[in-house]
Design a protein around this motif. Structure first.
Motif, PDB file in Angstrom:
ATOM      1  N   LEU A  34     -68.060  -6.494 -22.536  1.00 59.17           N
ATOM      2  CA  LEU A  34     -69.322  -6.524 -23.260  1.00 59.17           C
ATOM      3  C   LEU A  34     -70.363  -5.607 -22.615  1.00 59.17           C
ATOM      4  O   LEU A  34     -71.264  -5.102 -23.282  1.00 59.17           O
ATOM      5  CB  LEU A  34     -69.852  -7.966 -23.275  1.00 59.17           C
ATOM      6  N   SER A  35     -70.228  -5.392 -21.298  1.00 57.86           N
ATOM      7  CA  SER A  35     -71.237  -4.684 -20.517  1.00 57.86           C
ATOM      8  C   SER A  35     -70.943  -3.190 -20.405  1.00 57.86           C
ATOM      9  O   SER A  35     -69.912  -2.783 -19.874  1.00 57.86           O
ATOM     10  CB  SER A  35     -71.326  -5.291 -19.110  1.00 57.86           C
ATOM     11  N   HIS A  36     -71.893  -2.392 -20.867  1.00 57.74           N
ATOM     12  CA  HIS A  36     -71.765  -0.940 -20.761  1.00 57.74           C
ATOM     13  C   HIS A  36     -71.740  -0.510 -19.286  1.00 57.74           C
ATOM     14  O   HIS A  36     -70.960   0.365 -18.898  1.00 57.74           O
ATOM     15  CB  HIS A  36     -72.930  -0.274 -21.491  1.00 57.74           C
ATOM     16  N   ARG A  37     -72.581  -1.153 -18.474  1.00 58.88           N
ATOM     17  CA  ARG A  37     -72.673  -0.762 -17.074  1.00 58.88           C
ATOM     18  C   ARG A  37     -71.398  -1.095 -16.313  1.00 58.88           C
ATOM     19  O   ARG A  37     -70.977  -0.324 -15.434  1.00 58.88           O
ATOM     20  CB  ARG A  37     -73.869  -1.441 -16.419  1.00 58.88           C
ATOM     21  N   GLN A  38     -70.770  -2.211 -16.634  1.00 57.55           N
ATOM     22  CA  GLN A  38     -69.499  -2.527 -15.979  1.00 57.55           C
ATOM     23  C   GLN A  38     -68.456  -1.459 -16.300  1.00 57.55           C
ATOM     24  O   GLN A  38     -67.701  -1.028 -15.423  1.00 57.55           O
ATOM     25  CB  GLN A  38     -69.002  -3.911 -16.426  1.00 57.55           C
ATOM     26  N   LEU A  39     -68.418  -1.029 -17.538  1.00 49.77           N
ATOM     27  CA  LEU A  39     -67.436  -0.003 -17.918  1.00 49.77           C
ATOM     28  C   LEU A  39     -67.763   1.351 -17.292  1.00 49.77           C
ATOM     29  O   LEU A  39     -66.867   2.161 -17.060  1.00 49.77           O
ATOM     30  CB  LEU A  39     -67.362   0.109 -19.439  1.00 49.77           C
ATOM     31  N   GLN A  40     -69.046   1.596 -16.993  1.00 52.13           N
ATOM     32  CA  GLN A  40     -69.383   2.810 -16.264  1.00 52.13           C
ATOM     33  C   GLN A  40     -68.769   2.772 -14.860  1.00 52.13           C
ATOM     34  O   GLN A  40     -68.356   3.810 -14.326  1.00 52.13           O
ATOM     35  CB  GLN A  40     -70.902   2.972 -16.177  1.00 52.13           C
ATOM     36  N   HIS A  41     -68.699   1.592 -14.256  1.00 53.23           N
ATOM     37  CA  HIS A  41     -68.036   1.473 -12.960  1.00 53.23           C
ATOM     38  C   HIS A  41     -66.532   1.716 -13.104  1.00 53.23           C
ATOM     39  O   HIS A  41     -65.907   2.277 -12.208  1.00 53.23           O
ATOM     40  CB  HIS A  41     -68.306   0.097 -12.343  1.00 53.23           C
ATOM     41  N   ALA A  42     -65.972   1.307 -14.238  1.00 56.28           N
ATOM     42  CA  ALA A  42     -64.558   1.608 -14.483  1.00 56.28           C
ATOM     43  C   ALA A  42     -64.344   3.117 -14.542  1.00 56.28           C
ATOM     44  O   ALA A  42     -63.359   3.639 -13.997  1.00 56.28           O
ATOM     45  CB  ALA A  42     -64.116   0.951 -15.790  1.00 56.28           C
ATOM     46  N   LEU A  43     -65.267   3.835 -15.181  1.00 54.51           N
ATOM     47  CA  LEU A  43     -65.173   5.294 -15.228  1.00 54.51           C
ATOM     48  C   LEU A  43     -65.364   5.908 -13.849  1.00 54.51           C
ATOM     49  O   LEU A  43     -64.699   6.886 -13.483  1.00 54.51           O
ATOM     50  CB  LEU A  43     -66.227   5.847 -16.190  1.00 54.51           C
ATOM     51  N   ARG A  44     -66.272   5.328 -13.069  1.00 55.33           N
ATOM     52  CA  ARG A  44     -66.516   5.832 -11.715  1.00 55.33           C
ATOM     53  C   ARG A  44     -65.265   5.737 -10.848  1.00 55.33           C
ATOM     54  O   ARG A  44     -64.910   6.684 -10.131  1.00 55.33           O
ATOM     55  CB  ARG A  44     -67.661   5.042 -11.065  1.00 55.33           C
ATOM     56  N   ILE A  45     -64.584   4.597 -10.924  1.00 55.66           N
ATOM     57  CA  ILE A  45     -63.369   4.410 -10.122  1.00 55.66           C
ATOM     58  C   ILE A  45     -62.261   5.318 -10.633  1.00 55.66           C
ATOM     59  O   ILE A  45     -61.496   5.898  -9.863  1.00 55.66           O
ATOM     60  CB  ILE A  45     -62.930   2.937 -10.154  1.00 55.66           C
ATOM     61  N   GLY A  46     -62.188   5.473 -11.960  1.00 55.75           N
ATOM     62  CA  GLY A  46     -61.205   6.374 -12.548  1.00 55.75           C
ATOM     63  C   GLY A  46     -59.816   5.779 -12.605  1.00 55.75           C
ATOM     64  O   GLY A  46     -59.618   4.567 -12.462  1.00 55.75           O
ATOM     65  N   GLY A  47     -58.836   6.631 -12.801  1.00 53.30           N
ATOM     66  CA  GLY A  47     -57.449   6.192 -12.902  1.00 53.30           C
ATOM     67  C   GLY A  47     -56.876   6.514 -14.259  1.00 53.30           C
ATOM     68  O   GLY A  47     -57.580   6.512 -15.275  1.00 53.30           O
ATOM     69  N   ASP A  48     -55.595   6.819 -14.275  1.00 58.69           N
ATOM     70  CA  ASP A  48     -54.923   7.193 -15.512  1.00 58.69           C
ATOM     71  C   ASP A  48     -54.348   5.975 -16.227  1.00 58.69           C
ATOM     72  O   ASP A  48     -54.036   4.960 -15.614  1.00 58.69           O
ATOM     73  CB  ASP A  48     -53.771   8.177 -15.207  1.00 58.69           C
ATOM     74  N   GLY A  49     -54.215   6.109 -17.536  1.00 59.01           N
ATOM     75  CA  GLY A  49     -53.477   5.119 -18.307  1.00 59.01           C
ATOM     76  C   GLY A  49     -54.253   3.912 -18.752  1.00 59.01           C
ATOM     77  O   GLY A  49     -53.663   2.948 -19.249  1.00 59.01           O
ATOM     78  N   VAL A  50     -55.601   3.891 -18.590  1.00 52.73           N
ATOM     79  CA  VAL A  50     -56.418   2.741 -18.992  1.00 52.73           C
ATOM     80  C   VAL A  50     -57.427   3.180 -20.039  1.00 52.73           C
ATOM     81  O   VAL A  50     -58.270   4.043 -19.782  1.00 52.73           O
ATOM     82  CB  VAL A  50     -57.152   2.115 -17.796  1.00 52.73           C
ATOM     83  N   ALA A  51     -57.349   2.596 -21.224  1.00 49.22           N
ATOM     84  CA  ALA A  51     -58.341   2.845 -22.261  1.00 49.22           C
ATOM     85  C   ALA A  51     -59.478   1.844 -22.120  1.00 49.22           C
ATOM     86  O   ALA A  51     -59.242   0.663 -21.858  1.00 49.22           O
ATOM     87  CB  ALA A  51     -57.694   2.723 -23.642  1.00 49.22           C
ATOM     88  N   LEU A  52     -60.718   2.283 -22.285  1.00 40.23           N
ATOM     89  CA  LEU A  52     -61.896   1.431 -22.136  1.00 40.23           C
ATOM     90  C   LEU A  52     -62.554   1.215 -23.492  1.00 40.23           C
ATOM     91  O   LEU A  52     -62.745   2.159 -24.256  1.00 40.23           O
ATOM     92  CB  LEU A  52     -62.906   2.067 -21.172  1.00 40.23           C
ATOM     93  N   VAL A  53     -62.935  -0.041 -23.773  1.00 43.85           N
ATOM     94  CA  VAL A  53     -63.570  -0.382 -25.038  1.00 43.85           C
ATOM     95  C   VAL A  53     -64.754  -1.310 -24.750  1.00 43.85           C
ATOM     96  O   VAL A  53     -64.598  -2.321 -24.058  1.00 43.85           O
ATOM     97  CB  VAL A  53     -62.590  -1.083 -26.000  1.00 43.85           C
ATOM     98  N   GLU A  54     -65.921  -0.981 -25.297  1.00 46.78           N
ATOM     99  CA  GLU A  54     -67.099  -1.845 -25.180  1.00 46.78           C
ATOM    100  C   GLU A  54     -67.222  -2.668 -26.460  1.00 46.78           C
ATOM    101  O   GLU A  54     -67.450  -2.114 -27.540  1.00 46.78           O
ATOM    102  CB  GLU A  54     -68.354  -1.006 -24.971  1.00 46.78           C
ATOM    103  N   ALA A  55     -67.032  -3.983 -26.341  1.00 47.06           N
ATOM    104  CA  ALA A  55     -67.069  -4.849 -27.516  1.00 47.06           C
ATOM    105  C   ALA A  55     -67.213  -6.295 -27.088  1.00 47.06           C
ATOM    106  O   ALA A  55     -66.981  -6.651 -25.934  1.00 47.06           O
ATOM    107  CB  ALA A  55     -65.804  -4.664 -28.357  1.00 47.06           C
ATOM    108  N   ASP A  56     -67.566  -7.139 -28.057  1.00 46.31           N
ATOM    109  CA  ASP A  56     -67.692  -8.575 -27.858  1.00 46.31           C
ATOM    110  C   ASP A  56     -66.329  -9.231 -28.041  1.00 46.31           C
ATOM    111  O   ASP A  56     -65.600  -8.903 -28.988  1.00 46.31           O
ATOM    112  CB  ASP A  56     -68.694  -9.137 -28.864  1.00 46.31           C
ATOM    113  N   ALA A  57     -65.992 -10.157 -27.147  1.00 41.79           N
ATOM    114  CA  ALA A  57     -64.685 -10.817 -27.228  1.00 41.79           C
ATOM    115  C   ALA A  57     -64.517 -11.640 -28.490  1.00 41.79           C
ATOM    116  O   ALA A  57     -63.397 -11.920 -28.912  1.00 41.79           O
ATOM    117  CB  ALA A  57     -64.471 -11.701 -26.004  1.00 41.79           C
ATOM    118  N   GLY A  58     -65.625 -12.039 -29.105  1.00 34.95           N
ATOM    119  CA  GLY A  58     -65.541 -12.832 -30.323  1.00 34.95           C
ATOM    120  C   GLY A  58     -65.280 -12.016 -31.571  1.00 34.95           C
ATOM    121  O   GLY A  58     -65.003 -12.579 -32.638  1.00 34.95           O
TER     122      GLY A  58
END
Length: 272
Positions: free
Chosen positions: A102-126
């Protein structure tokens, strides 16, 4: 006197909260606190480690999602992924993970760490933005479910995007912890509230608007939620605190961990 740059501490209370207010509050909280969270817990979580909770139980050892060789080429949805540490581990096992948060900032940390093979999606679990039967497996390590007012709606969405025979494994704070103060020392070992009080925990600002929300469910509630969501409960895992783990933060500590459970992990299958 409070300076203009200073923000007053939010007030902690227990009150009814709508689903919309919960979602808005928690999106804002995680966006505002993602940097501090990753700084405080990044070393424990690692960049590519799949940890189910503060006890440090690794999926590499527990194999709750699949056997050792059972992840290759499997499409896996991680819900409440944070910086996508679990998804990065899944990718290293040959899985095809999608990390949703749900958090844009958390996913920015995912981009910062990097790594191949992981798709990122910002959305509500509901409201998962995927077609029916898109995934073989789904997982959530302390993500989404503790923070939503309607967990059954989330479970039904997860079931929808899983193929028949798929598995969903999620971890939450063990419900018994709600009866005890959130303290790591001896003061955190005495019952201070009713286990059966489902009133959400809310932190709110000066205007009374929620800025952080957690929803309490008993163990029985969680089991009924799983069944109402269309799943069969396969296992309920309560990790014991290991001797090697000397971490202490918030209400988590070796003292409490050796005496009362802190995490509950629900292993759920979609049979049809």
């Amino acid at each position: 006197m409070i300076q203009e740059s200073e923000q007053p501490e939010p007030e902690a209370t227990r009150r009814t909260v709508s689903g919309t207010e919960s979602s808005r509050a928690n999106r804002g909280w995680w966006d505002s606190n993602a940097d501090e969270y990753q700084s405080d817990h990044g070393a424990f979580l690692g960049d590519d480690r799949f940890v189910w909770g503060p006890e440090g139980l690794d999926e590499a050892d527990a194999r709750l999602l699949a056997p050792a060789a059972g992840l290759k080429d499997r499409r896996v949805l991680e819900i409440g992924a944070g910086a996508a540490q679990c998804s990065r581990w899944l990718a290293a096992q040959g899985a095809l993970p999608v990390a949703l948060d749900l958090s844009h900032r958390q996913l920015q940390h995912a981009l910062r760490i990097g790594g191949d093979g992981v798709a990122l999606v910002e959305a509500d679990a509901g409201t998962l933005p995927f077609r029916d039967g898109s995934f073989d497996l789904a997982c959530s390590a302390y993500g989404a479910l503790p923070f939503v007012a309607d967990p059954v709606a989330v479970l039904r969405e997860v079931r929808r995007v899983l193929r028949p025979g798929g598995r969903f494994v999620f971890s939450v704070t063990h419900p018994i912890r709600w009866s005890f103060p959130d303290e790591p020392g001896p003061e955190g070992l005495s019952v201070s509230a009713s286990y059966f009080d489902r009133t959400p925990y809310v932190e709110q600002d000066e205007d009374g608007d929620a800025v952080y929300v957690e929803h309490h469910r008993t163990v029985g509630d969680r089991v009924r939620d799983v069944v109402a969501g269309g799943f069969r409960l396969v296992d309920l895992v309560e990790p014991e605190w290991p001797l090697w783990n000397r971490e202490e933060w918030g209400g988590w500590s070796p003292l409490r961990g050796h005496l009362i459970p802190g995490t509950a992990i629900f292993v759920c299958d979609r049979d049809d």
